[in-house]
Design a protein around this motif. Structure first.
Motif, PDB file in Angstrom:
ATOM      1  N   GLU A   1       0.801  -1.225   0.000  1.00 33.01           N
ATOM      2  CA  GLU A   1       0.000   0.000   0.000  1.00 33.01           C
ATOM      3  C   GLU A   1       0.836   1.279   0.000  1.00 33.01           C
TER       4      GLU A   1
ATOM      5  N   SER B   1       0.112   3.912  -2.641  1.00 30.24           N
ATOM      6  CA  SER B   1      -1.159   4.605  -2.402  1.00 30.24           C
ATOM      7  C   SER B   1      -1.038   5.604  -1.265  1.00 30.24           C
TER       8      SER B   1
ATOM      9  N   LEU C   1      -8.701   3.077   1.079  1.00 31.39           N
ATOM     10  CA  LEU C   1      -7.783   3.829   1.922  1.00 31.39           C
ATOM     11  C   LEU C   1      -8.295   5.257   2.094  1.00 31.39           C
TER      12      LEU C   1
END
Length: 199
Positions: A12, A15, A54
């Motif tokens: 992640e 991101s 997210l």
């Protein structure tokens, strides 16, 4: 629409980087190497998910960390034992929806078992009233200002964590073996727990 706060996952990081660098002037930009160093060394690095996407993240360090932030150094020159929030970022489309409050509740529940004080800063350029009000509603107060190397001026904020003294006096360095008490990141350095009192 529930908010889930959990440890960041390595896949992640791209991101998270995009979220950080889209946050606007209140958040200093990062590059991939700096974010990776946060992943490798931060004691606390958690994300918030809302509806499976997210929505925000928070990175924090204990006072003994080898962390090169100007503001962290300002606090360490004045205090011995504390937990420092390096940054909190909430996606613009999620602001005002409780994501920031969920992250702050989570980091406080972690820090108050291990540290007597919680520190952070708010950059004062570009309209900081909403950020100062947000932190004030959580019990933070300004304890000074710092001009960073890039010329940014920051309000330096502190919150006493009054549960710390009771936890320390009751459990010392041996917190009970309960899943919710585990350090968020298994590879994070253990928190140091000296004596101290809540003002």
């Amino acid at each position: 629409m529930s908010i889930v706060v959990r440890d960041v996952r390595e896949h992640e990081l791209d991101s998270v980087l995009a979220l950080n660098n889209a946050a606007g002037p209140a958040i200093l930009p990062l590059d991939a190497a700096k974010l990776r160093s946060f992943f490798d060394t931060a004691e606390y690095f958690r994300v918030a998910e809302r509806d499976g996407t997210l929505a925000g993240f928070l990175v924090g360090f204990g006072s003994t960390a080898a962390h090169d932030s100007d503001n962290f150094a300002w606090f360490r020159a004045r205090h011995e034992h504390f937990f420092y929030i390096d940054r909190i970022v909430v996606a613009s489309r999620r602001r005002g929806g409780g994501v920031g409050r969920a992250l702050y509740a989570d980091v406080q529940s972690y820090a108050e078992l291990r540290y007597p004080q919680l520190f952070c800063e708010v950059l004062l350029e570009g309209g900081a009233d909403h950020a100062l009000l947000f932190h004030g509603s959580f019990g933070f107060r300004e304890v000074g200002q710092n001009v960073m190397h890039g010329g940014h001026r920051a309000a330096m904020l502190m919150k006493d964590l009054c549960s710390y003294a009771w936890v320390r006096d009751t459990y010392g360095d041996a917190l009970p073996d309960a899943p919710w008490l585990l350090q968020p990141r298994l590879h994070a350095p253990p928190a140091h727990r000296p004596t101290g009192t809540c003002a």
